[in-house]
Design a protein around this motif. Structure first.
Motif, mmCIF file in Angstrom:
data_model
loop_
_atom_site.group_PDB
_atom_site.id
_atom_site.type_symbol
_atom_site.label_atom_id
_atom_site.label_comp_id
_atom_site.label_asym_id
_atom_site.label_seq_id
_atom_site.Cartn_x
_atom_site.Cartn_y
_atom_site.Cartn_z
ATOM 1 N N ASP A 2 0.907 -1.129 0.059
ATOM 2 C CA ASP A 2 -0.017 -0.032 -0.089
ATOM 3 C C ASP A 2 0.828 1.169 -0.028
ATOM 4 O OD1 ASP A 2 -2.445 -1.401 0.112
ATOM 5 O OD2 ASP A 2 -2.272 -1.575 2.115
ATOM 6 N N ILE A 3 1.886 1.170 0.809
ATOM 7 C CA ILE A 3 2.724 2.399 0.609
ATOM 8 C C ILE A 3 3.251 2.601 -0.501
ATOM 9 C CG2 ILE A 3 5.138 3.209 1.392
ATOM 10 C CD1 ILE A 3 4.329 1.652 4.226
ATOM 11 N N ALA A 4 3.880 1.747 -1.625
ATOM 12 C CA ALA A 4 4.426 2.086 -2.871
ATOM 13 C C ALA A 4 3.429 2.435 -3.722
ATOM 14 C CB ALA A 4 4.718 0.624 -3.481
ATOM 15 N N GLY A 9 4.961 12.375 -0.133
ATOM 16 C CA GLY A 9 4.703 13.591 0.670
ATOM 17 C C GLY A 9 4.856 13.090 2.368
ATOM 18 N N ARG A 10 4.231 13.741 2.927
ATOM 19 C CA ARG A 10 4.368 13.581 4.492
ATOM 20 C C ARG A 10 3.560 12.297 4.792
ATOM 21 N NH1 ARG A 10 3.266 19.406 6.738
ATOM 22 N NH2 ARG A 10 5.351 20.403 6.315
ATOM 23 N N ALA A 11 2.328 11.818 4.386
ATOM 24 C CA ALA A 11 1.699 10.975 4.673
ATOM 25 C C ALA A 11 2.452 9.645 4.494
ATOM 26 C CB ALA A 11 0.404 10.840 4.059
ATOM 27 N N ARG A 14 5.306 9.144 7.044
ATOM 28 C CA ARG A 14 4.841 8.715 8.126
ATOM 29 C C ARG A 14 4.495 7.319 8.074
ATOM 30 N NH1 ARG A 14 0.254 11.648 8.295
ATOM 31 N NH2 ARG A 14 1.366 13.709 8.550
ATOM 32 N N ALA A 15 3.795 6.915 6.901
ATOM 33 C CA ALA A 15 3.427 5.608 6.763
ATOM 34 C C ALA A 15 4.941 4.793 6.992
ATOM 35 C CB ALA A 15 2.668 5.502 5.523
ATOM 36 N N GLU A 19 5.823 1.535 9.780
ATOM 37 C CA GLU A 19 6.209 0.456 9.351
ATOM 38 C C GLU A 19 7.405 -0.191 9.926
ATOM 39 O OE1 GLU A 19 4.133 -2.027 7.997
ATOM 40 O OE2 GLU A 19 2.697 -0.582 8.127
ATOM 41 N N TYR A 20 8.347 0.965 9.740
ATOM 42 C CA TYR A 20 9.806 0.706 10.389
ATOM 43 C C TYR A 20 9.851 0.289 11.708
ATOM 44 C CZ TYR A 20 14.778 1.313 11.182
ATOM 45 O OH TYR A 20 15.910 1.019 11.671
ATOM 46 N N GLU A 21 8.814 1.139 12.474
ATOM 47 C CA GLU A 21 8.747 0.888 13.843
ATOM 48 C C GLU A 21 8.251 -0.462 14.154
ATOM 49 O OE1 GLU A 21 7.058 4.531 15.633
ATOM 50 O OE2 GLU A 21 8.829 5.652 15.183
ATOM 51 N N LYS A 22 7.144 -0.708 13.385
ATOM 52 C CA LYS A 22 6.655 -2.044 13.699
ATOM 53 C C LYS A 22 7.327 -3.304 13.271
ATOM 54 C CE LYS A 22 2.555 -1.353 11.270
ATOM 55 N NZ LYS A 22 1.300 -1.664 10.775
ATOM 56 N N ALA A 23 8.285 -3.120 12.364
ATOM 57 C CA ALA A 23 9.070 -4.092 11.900
ATOM 58 C C ALA A 23 10.309 -4.260 12.898
ATOM 59 C CB ALA A 23 9.675 -3.778 10.841
ATOM 60 N N SER A 24 10.702 -3.103 13.618
ATOM 61 C CA SER A 24 11.836 -3.117 14.445
ATOM 62 C C SER A 24 11.342 -4.092 15.887
ATOM 63 C CB SER A 24 12.220 -1.651 14.857
ATOM 64 O OG SER A 24 12.775 -1.687 15.977
ATOM 65 N N VAL A 25 10.074 -3.529 16.138
ATOM 66 C CA VAL A 25 9.396 -4.308 17.318
ATOM 67 C C VAL A 25 9.326 -5.847 17.039
ATOM 68 C CG1 VAL A 25 7.363 -4.727 18.840
ATOM 69 C CG2 VAL A 25 8.266 -2.501 18.480
ATOM 70 N N ARG A 26 8.815 -6.120 15.828
ATOM 71 C CA ARG A 26 8.585 -7.578 15.400
ATOM 72 C C ARG A 26 9.803 -8.276 15.559
ATOM 73 N NH1 ARG A 26 5.922 -6.364 10.578
ATOM 74 N NH2 ARG A 26 3.686 -6.241 11.921
ATOM 75 N N ALA A 27 10.808 -7.723 15.139
ATOM 76 C CA ALA A 27 12.236 -8.283 14.948
ATOM 77 C C ALA A 27 12.614 -8.766 16.310
ATOM 78 C CB ALA A 27 13.194 -7.551 14.189
ATOM 79 N N LYS A 28 12.617 -8.070 17.395
ATOM 80 C CA LYS A 28 13.050 -8.187 18.589
ATOM 81 C C LYS A 28 12.004 -9.113 19.364
ATOM 82 C CE LYS A 28 14.515 -3.484 19.644
ATOM 83 N NZ LYS A 28 13.831 -2.246 19.321
#
Length: 85
Positions: A2-4, A9-11, A14-15, A19-28
């Motif tokens: 969906d991001i692609a 822009g800003r949206a 932000r997306a 996603e990066y933050e979610k992936a970081s938590v998921r990896a841990k």
């Protein structure tokens, strides 16, 4: 994804950040499961009964914590030996 499809822009930025933050938590969270499956070979439960399997998995998670911290622990052991020598 969906991001692609989003316009630049800003949206979109932000997306991507979300996603990066979610992936970081998921990896841990997922890493200990990988250690238990690959290093300790747990694919299926071994025992009949919830208590035995729970104890086995808890033990494996404790071992996975040691496995993931092994480099730090060995470095600390080296420091301790140097100080006592």
């Amino acid at each position: 994804s969906d991001i692609a499809k989003m316009p630049e822009g800003r949206a979109k930025a932000r997306a991507r950040k979300n996603e990066y933050e979610k992936a970081s938590v998921r990896a841990k969270v997922e890493h200990p499961f990988r250690v238990i499956k690959r290093q300790f070979g747990l694919a299926k439960v071994r025992f009949k009964g919830l208590a035995k399997n729970t104890a086995h998995v808890i033990t494996l998670f404790a071992l996975s914590n040691l496995w993931m911290a092994r480099k730090k622990l060995m470095a600390m052991m080296g420091q301790v030996r140097l100080q006592t020598a």
